[in-house]
Design a protein around this motif. Sequence first.
Motif, PDB file in Angstrom:
ATOM      1  N   SER A  43      26.984  47.229 -46.297  1.00 56.77           N
ATOM      2  CA  SER A  43      26.212  47.010 -47.527  1.00 56.77           C
ATOM      3  C   SER A  43      24.716  47.233 -47.307  1.00 56.77           C
ATOM      4  CB  SER A  43      26.438  45.581 -48.034  1.00 56.77           C
ATOM      5  OG  SER A  43      27.792  45.391 -48.355  1.00 56.77           O
ATOM      6  N   GLY A  44      24.354  47.777 -46.150  1.00 62.09           N
ATOM      7  CA  GLY A  44      22.959  48.116 -45.888  1.00 62.09           C
ATOM      8  C   GLY A  44      22.135  47.054 -45.182  1.00 62.09           C
ATOM      9  N   TRP A  45      22.754  45.957 -44.795  1.00 62.44           N
ATOM     10  CA  TRP A  45      22.039  44.910 -44.078  1.00 62.44           C
ATOM     11  C   TRP A  45      21.870  45.314 -42.623  1.00 62.44           C
ATOM     12  CZ3 TRP A  45      20.550  39.844 -45.752  1.00 62.44           C
ATOM     13  CH2 TRP A  45      20.787  39.605 -47.112  1.00 62.44           C
ATOM     14  N   ARG A  46      20.859  44.718 -41.975  1.00 61.48           N
ATOM     15  CA  ARG A  46      20.657  44.934 -40.551  1.00 61.48           C
ATOM     16  C   ARG A  46      20.081  43.664 -39.932  1.00 61.48           C
ATOM     17  NH1 ARG A  46      16.540  47.113 -43.346  1.00 61.48           N
ATOM     18  NH2 ARG A  46      14.454  47.100 -42.444  1.00 61.48           N
ATOM     19  N   TYR A  47      20.079  43.633 -38.626  1.00 62.70           N
ATOM     20  CA  TYR A  47      19.581  42.452 -37.928  1.00 62.70           C
ATOM     21  C   TYR A  47      18.080  42.305 -38.148  1.00 62.70           C
ATOM     22  CZ  TYR A  47      17.888  39.385 -34.312  1.00 62.70           C
ATOM     23  OH  TYR A  47      17.247  38.366 -33.650  1.00 62.70           O
ATOM     24  N   GLY A  48      17.662  41.059 -38.300  1.00 60.44           N
ATOM     25  CA  GLY A  48      16.241  40.737 -38.378  1.00 60.44           C
ATOM     26  C   GLY A  48      16.009  39.377 -37.754  1.00 60.44           C
ATOM     27  N   GLU A  49      14.866  39.194 -37.118  1.00 57.94           N
ATOM     28  CA  GLU A  49      14.559  37.911 -36.481  1.00 57.94           C
ATOM     29  C   GLU A  49      14.325  36.810 -37.499  1.00 57.94           C
ATOM     30  OE1 GLU A  49      11.880  37.885 -33.199  1.00 57.94           O
ATOM     31  OE2 GLU A  49      12.711  39.745 -32.400  1.00 57.94           O
ATOM     32  N   ARG A  51      15.500  35.917 -41.619  1.00 53.49           N
ATOM     33  CA  ARG A  51      16.342  36.336 -42.737  1.00 53.49           C
ATOM     34  C   ARG A  51      15.467  36.688 -43.935  1.00 53.49           C
ATOM     35  NH1 ARG A  51      21.326  33.050 -45.560  1.00 53.49           N
ATOM     36  NH2 ARG A  51      21.916  34.751 -46.925  1.00 53.49           N
ATOM     37  N   ASP A  52      15.768  37.845 -44.536  1.00 53.06           N
ATOM     38  CA  ASP A  52      15.018  38.321 -45.696  1.00 53.06           C
ATOM     39  C   ASP A  52      15.995  39.042 -46.613  1.00 53.06           C
ATOM     40  OD1 ASP A  52      13.453  39.865 -47.533  1.00 53.06           O
ATOM     41  OD2 ASP A  52      11.779  39.888 -46.106  1.00 53.06           O
ATOM     42  N   LEU A  57      17.804  41.731 -44.311  1.00 55.39           N
ATOM     43  CA  LEU A  57      17.728  41.378 -42.899  1.00 55.39           C
ATOM     44  C   LEU A  57      18.422  40.035 -42.700  1.00 55.39           C
ATOM     45  CD1 LEU A  57      13.961  42.182 -42.170  1.00 55.39           C
ATOM     46  CD2 LEU A  57      15.948  43.641 -41.718  1.00 55.39           C
ATOM     47  N   HIS A  58      19.215  39.928 -41.634  1.00 57.16           N
ATOM     48  CA  HIS A  58      19.922  38.676 -41.373  1.00 57.16           C
ATOM     49  C   HIS A  58      19.934  38.388 -39.876  1.00 57.16           C
ATOM     50  CE1 HIS A  58      22.760  35.431 -41.758  1.00 57.16           C
ATOM     51  NE2 HIS A  58      22.827  35.621 -43.077  1.00 57.16           N
ATOM     52  N   THR A  59      19.669  37.148 -39.528  1.00 56.53           N
ATOM     53  CA  THR A  59      19.615  36.734 -38.126  1.00 56.53           C
ATOM     54  C   THR A  59      20.986  36.673 -37.457  1.00 56.53           C
ATOM     55  OG1 THR A  59      19.703  34.415 -38.811  1.00 56.53           O
ATOM     56  CG2 THR A  59      17.516  35.377 -38.485  1.00 56.53           C
ATOM     57  N   ALA A  60      22.054  36.595 -38.223  1.00 60.68           N
ATOM     58  CA  ALA A  60      23.394  36.446 -37.648  1.00 60.68           C
ATOM     59  C   ALA A  60      24.133  37.769 -37.471  1.00 60.68           C
ATOM     60  CB  ALA A  60      24.230  35.497 -38.505  1.00 60.68           C
TER      61      ALA A  60
END
Length: 99
Positions: A43-49, A51-52, A57-60
Amino acid sequence: LIVVDAGHGPGTEKNTVQAVIEQNIELLSEAEHDGWMDYKLNSGWRYGEKRDKAKKLHTALVPYIDLSEDDKCKDRNAVRCYTDIVEKAGFLIRLEEGR
């Protein structure tokens, strides 16, 4: 364990199913996390330190082994609800010996 339509005979007693789930909780929780992660990444999400949601962006978005204990508990709790979810969808869980 297999999932069957409620009209195809009896399911295994809920306590027995929950015991099998608990015996395999880490394996099932990792699979739960992998499925969630695949959905997010597709769905286009990626890791981020941090969450946004707006930037997706998601930390998990890391392998299960690298999750915090709190995040692992979220996956374990989701797995523990499988019997209720399956039942609400009109299905049953059956333990098949020899599988």
